[in-house]
Design a protein around this motif. Structure first.
Motif, PDB file in Angstrom:
ATOM      1  N   VAL A 238       0.775  -1.158  -0.024  1.00 39.60           N
ATOM      2  CA  VAL A 238       0.084  -0.021   0.002  1.00 39.60           C
ATOM      3  C   VAL A 238       0.939   1.346  -0.225  1.00 39.60           C
ATOM      4  CG1 VAL A 238      -1.736   1.443   1.134  1.00 39.60           C
ATOM      5  CG2 VAL A 238      -1.869  -1.157   1.241  1.00 39.60           C
ATOM      6  N   VAL A 239       0.612   2.049  -0.882  1.00 34.51           N
ATOM      7  CA  VAL A 239       1.606   3.319  -1.128  1.00 34.51           C
ATOM      8  C   VAL A 239       0.690   4.580  -1.053  1.00 34.51           C
ATOM      9  CG1 VAL A 239       3.178   4.440  -2.625  1.00 34.51           C
ATOM     10  CG2 VAL A 239       2.696   2.169  -2.939  1.00 34.51           C
ATOM     11  N   VAL A 240       1.155   5.277  -0.012  1.00 36.22           N
ATOM     12  CA  VAL A 240       0.401   6.581   0.359  1.00 36.22           C
ATOM     13  C   VAL A 240       1.502   7.717   0.154  1.00 36.22           C
ATOM     14  CG1 VAL A 240      -1.144   5.398   1.705  1.00 36.22           C
ATOM     15  CG2 VAL A 240       0.969   6.515   2.675  1.00 36.22           C
ATOM     16  N   GLU A 241       1.156   9.174   0.248  1.00 38.19           N
ATOM     17  CA  GLU A 241       1.771  10.288  -0.009  1.00 38.19           C
ATOM     18  C   GLU A 241       2.604  10.304   1.546  1.00 38.19           C
ATOM     19  OE1 GLU A 241      -0.037  13.222  -2.987  1.00 38.19           O
ATOM     20  OE2 GLU A 241      -1.517  12.495  -1.501  1.00 38.19           O
ATOM     21  N   GLN A 242       3.611  10.936   1.550  1.00 37.26           N
ATOM     22  CA  GLN A 242       4.215  11.582   2.817  1.00 37.26           C
ATOM     23  C   GLN A 242       3.609  12.931   3.152  1.00 37.26           C
ATOM     24  OE1 GLN A 242       6.078  10.009   5.325  1.00 37.26           O
ATOM     25  NE2 GLN A 242       6.165  12.142   6.419  1.00 37.26           N
ATOM     26  N   LEU A 243       2.788  13.169   3.906  1.00 40.04           N
ATOM     27  CA  LEU A 243       1.977  14.350   4.196  1.00 40.04           C
ATOM     28  C   LEU A 243       2.398  14.915   5.447  1.00 40.04           C
ATOM     29  CD1 LEU A 243      -1.659  13.333   3.334  1.00 40.04           C
ATOM     30  CD2 LEU A 243       0.054  14.609   1.732  1.00 40.04           C
ATOM     31  N   ASN A 244       2.661  16.227   5.517  1.00 45.53           N
ATOM     32  CA  ASN A 244       3.120  16.855   6.826  1.00 45.53           C
ATOM     33  C   ASN A 244       1.654  17.650   7.376  1.00 45.53           C
ATOM     34  OD1 ASN A 244       3.987  18.497   8.796  1.00 45.53           O
ATOM     35  ND2 ASN A 244       5.900  19.215   7.805  1.00 45.53           N
ATOM     36  N   ILE A 245       0.752  16.681   7.969  1.00 48.80           N
ATOM     37  CA  ILE A 245      -0.458  16.962   8.244  1.00 48.80           C
ATOM     38  C   ILE A 245      -0.522  18.354   9.354  1.00 48.80           C
ATOM     39  CG2 ILE A 245      -2.658  16.284   9.359  1.00 48.80           C
ATOM     40  CD1 ILE A 245      -1.968  13.510   8.443  1.00 48.80           C
ATOM     41  N   THR A 246       0.454  18.307  10.155  1.00 49.96           N
ATOM     42  CA  THR A 246       0.519  19.531  10.933  1.00 49.96           C
ATOM     43  C   THR A 246       0.743  20.925  10.288  1.00 49.96           C
ATOM     44  OG1 THR A 246       1.735  18.167  12.740  1.00 49.96           O
ATOM     45  CG2 THR A 246       1.700  20.316  13.024  1.00 49.96           C
ATOM     46  N   ASN A 247       1.488  20.823   9.336  1.00 47.69           N
ATOM     47  CA  ASN A 247       1.507  22.222   8.374  1.00 47.69           C
ATOM     48  C   ASN A 247       0.408  22.380   7.694  1.00 47.69           C
ATOM     49  OD1 ASN A 247       4.091  22.505   9.524  1.00 47.69           O
ATOM     50  ND2 ASN A 247       4.971  21.682   7.949  1.00 47.69           N
ATOM     51  N   MET A 248      -0.239  21.392   7.236  1.00 48.41           N
ATOM     52  CA  MET A 248      -1.313  21.478   6.318  1.00 48.41           C
ATOM     53  C   MET A 248      -2.689  22.200   7.117  1.00 48.41           C
ATOM     54  SD  MET A 248      -1.259  18.046   4.394  1.00 48.41           S
ATOM     55  CE  MET A 248      -2.854  18.207   3.509  1.00 48.41           C
ATOM     56  N   VAL A 249      -2.783  21.887   8.436  1.00 51.43           N
ATOM     57  CA  VAL A 249      -3.901  22.275   9.276  1.00 51.43           C
ATOM     58  C   VAL A 249      -3.391  23.624  10.011  1.00 51.43           C
ATOM     59  CG1 VAL A 249      -4.900  20.115   9.461  1.00 51.43           C
ATOM     60  CG2 VAL A 249      -3.289  20.908  11.004  1.00 51.43           C
ATOM     61  N   LYS A 250      -2.562  24.401   9.628  1.00 48.74           N
ATOM     62  CA  LYS A 250      -2.014  25.597  10.433  1.00 48.74           C
ATOM     63  C   LYS A 250      -3.088  26.565  10.239  1.00 48.74           C
ATOM     64  CE  LYS A 250       2.894  24.960  11.485  1.00 48.74           C
ATOM     65  NZ  LYS A 250       4.214  25.420  11.048  1.00 48.74           N
ATOM     66  N   SER A 251      -3.225  27.469  10.750  1.00 46.53           N
ATOM     67  CA  SER A 251      -4.227  28.661  10.700  1.00 46.53           C
ATOM     68  C   SER A 251      -3.685  29.606   9.645  1.00 46.53           C
ATOM     69  CB  SER A 251      -4.541  29.377  11.859  1.00 46.53           C
ATOM     70  OG  SER A 251      -5.387  30.604  11.440  1.00 46.53           O
ATOM     71  N   ALA A 252      -4.641  30.164   8.895  1.00 44.72           N
ATOM     72  CA  ALA A 252      -4.301  31.373   7.915  1.00 44.72           C
ATOM     73  C   ALA A 252      -4.497  32.554   8.417  1.00 44.72           C
ATOM     74  CB  ALA A 252      -5.008  31.126   6.471  1.00 44.72           C
ATOM     75  N   LYS A 253      -4.608  32.857   9.633  1.00 43.75           N
ATOM     76  CA  LYS A 253      -5.036  33.895  10.163  1.00 43.75           C
ATOM     77  C   LYS A 253      -3.533  35.115  10.023  1.00 43.75           C
ATOM     78  CE  LYS A 253      -6.761  36.222  14.515  1.00 43.75           C
ATOM     79  NZ  LYS A 253      -7.154  35.749  15.836  1.00 43.75           N
ATOM     80  N   GLY A 254      -2.586  34.558  10.445  1.00 43.08           N
ATOM     81  CA  GLY A 254      -1.344  35.242  10.474  1.00 43.08           C
ATOM     82  C   GLY A 254      -1.264  36.253  11.451  1.00 43.08           C
TER      83      GLY A 254
END
Length: 426
Positions: free
Chosen positions: A287-303
């Motif tokens: 089973v092949v999946v992508e190496q995802l950095n989920i922590t960075n993906m769910v960061k807020s865009a508020k800035g």
């Protein structure tokens, strides 16, 4: 004599306890005592010189505290030792860089739990098809829901047995999690095909062979309306609360109802993930999946204030959707389930898999027409299809050409491994 080719497996099983009000209050008292003991240990750790912070001194302090403080006596001695071991392990994880330093456990935010280190004291018995009984120290025999085969009675031996348990309380009540050790034969290499998986939101799992795993919302329309109504009620009651005063009983009841609905949704999500990953691990060898950095993906865009972000609300909704699908937990389930069946889970770099055509291998601007449709703009190709299907085919192709992610020194590094199988036409 044990099989020399057998391997020892460790797993857990969670079951719902059937408690009346009196038994629930007794277990609550044990959980509060365990939390207080953790906090007392933390105070002792901070006040004690470094050279005296050893397990023997901490054990002596615990024994003395259980003699002098009556309500600490509600916690069994073995459970108190379990608190000490957990606390020392937390510091070891901090020193090894795997976690932060231990802190105090608050009454309202920490999970109520009691550890039962010795499995021999549990005396698990199956009463009939749906129910069993377990002996909890200082509580007695308690019924629990029997939903899985457990190594008890004649099935229990040196290799197959229950090594311990843990009582955990959530919004739906008290549960018991058994720690199980089994001796199983060495898995033979899986003979199934390879498959690439694209993790998404609209379609949670899309496989490279065209199989798509979807699910309905975790809460029904009626439950979602009830949750929204409760959240609005909680917001109004919280706004009326006088600062510095404790919460009202009505607000606590509303928070409990909200937590119950969310716990029900989480249970349904976990059940779907287990069934889906089990079916995938049984059918496919790799089973092949992508190496995802989920922590960075769910960061807020508020800035920051000086440079505020854009589309903050849309990004917040996307973050909630990603967190709701729990991609990290899906990959963890696939990892151990494929290994137990003789297969493997492999990760490949995620960059470009959704923009590259899986037929011609080129990345052409404008090919991703929408979130769901991919149309290759290469004049020599023109392939069109589902965008998630295209990404999953790219994921599998990266593995076949040997471009895999190998953990190295605490970080993921993409390397082109020795090609075992040539890239074939898909």
């Amino acid at each position: 004599m044990s099989d020399p080719c057998a391997v020892r497996q460790f797993s857990g099983h969670r079951a719902r306890l059937a408690l009346d009000a009196a038994l629930a209050r007794k277990i609550d008292a044990q959980a509060h005592a365990a939390r207080a003991l953790w906090n007392l240990l933390h105070v002792w750790w901070q006040m004690t010189p470094r050279e005296q912070r050893v397990a023997a001194h901490a054990d002596a302090v615990i024994r003395q505290a259980r003699k002098e403080i009556d309500w600490l006596g509600a916690l069994p001695a073995q459970a108190a030792q379990g608190v000490l071991k957990t606390y020392l392990r937390a510091w070891q994880n901090c020193w090894d860089g795997r976690a932060g330093a231990p802190t105090f456990k608050s009454r309202g935010k920490s999970t109520m739990s009691v550890d039962i280190p010795q499995g021999g004291n549990l005396q698990v018995v199956r009463v009939h098809r749906r129910w069993g009984t377990v002996s909890i120290p200082k509580i007695g025999h308690v019924k629990f829901r029997w939903t899985r085969h457990l190594p008890v009675g004649r099935n229990a031996n040196g290799g197959n047995r229950i090594t311990g348990a843990r009582l955990v309380k959530d919004a739906l009540g008290w549960h018991i999690t058994f720690r199980i050790q089994t001796l199983e034969p060495m898995p033979t290499p899986h003979a199934g095909p390879e498959v690439g998986i694209d993790l998404g939101i609209t379609v949670p799992l899309f496989l490279s062979d065209g199989t798509a795993f979807r699910h309905d919302p975790w809460l029904s329309a009626k439950e979602q309306a009830k949750l929204l109504r409760l959240e609005r009620t909680a917001a109004r009651r919280k706004a009326r609360r006088t600062p510095g005063r404790p919460r009202s009983r009505r607000l606590d009841i509303t928070y409990g109802q909200i937590a119950g609905l969310r716990a029900k949704a989480k249970r349904r999500a976990l059940d779907w993930q287990h069934k889906t990953t089990t079916a995938t691990a049984e059918r496919y060898s790799t089973v092949v999946v992508e190496q995802l950095n989920i922590t960075n993906m769910v960061k807020s865009a508020k800035g920051p204030l000086k440079a505020p972000g854009r589309h903050v609300r849309q990004k917040s909704g996307l973050n909630r959707a990603i967190s709701g699908e729990a991609w990290g937990r899906t990959m963890e389930l696939l990892a151990y389930k494929t290994a137990r069946r003789g297969g493997s889970l492999v990760k490949v770099p995620a960059a470009g898999t959704s923009r590259r055509c899986s037929t011609c291998g080129r990345t052409t601007a404008g090919s991703r027409e929408s979130q769901a449709v991919f149309v290759c703009k290469n004049p020599d190709c023109g392939w069109s299809g589902n965008a998630d299907h295209n990404a999953s085919r790219n994921v599998l192709h990266l593995y076949r050409i040997g471009l895999v992610v190998i953990p190295a020194a605490g970080r993921a590094v993409a390397r082109r491994a020795r090609r075992v199988k040539p890239a074939t036409a898909r």
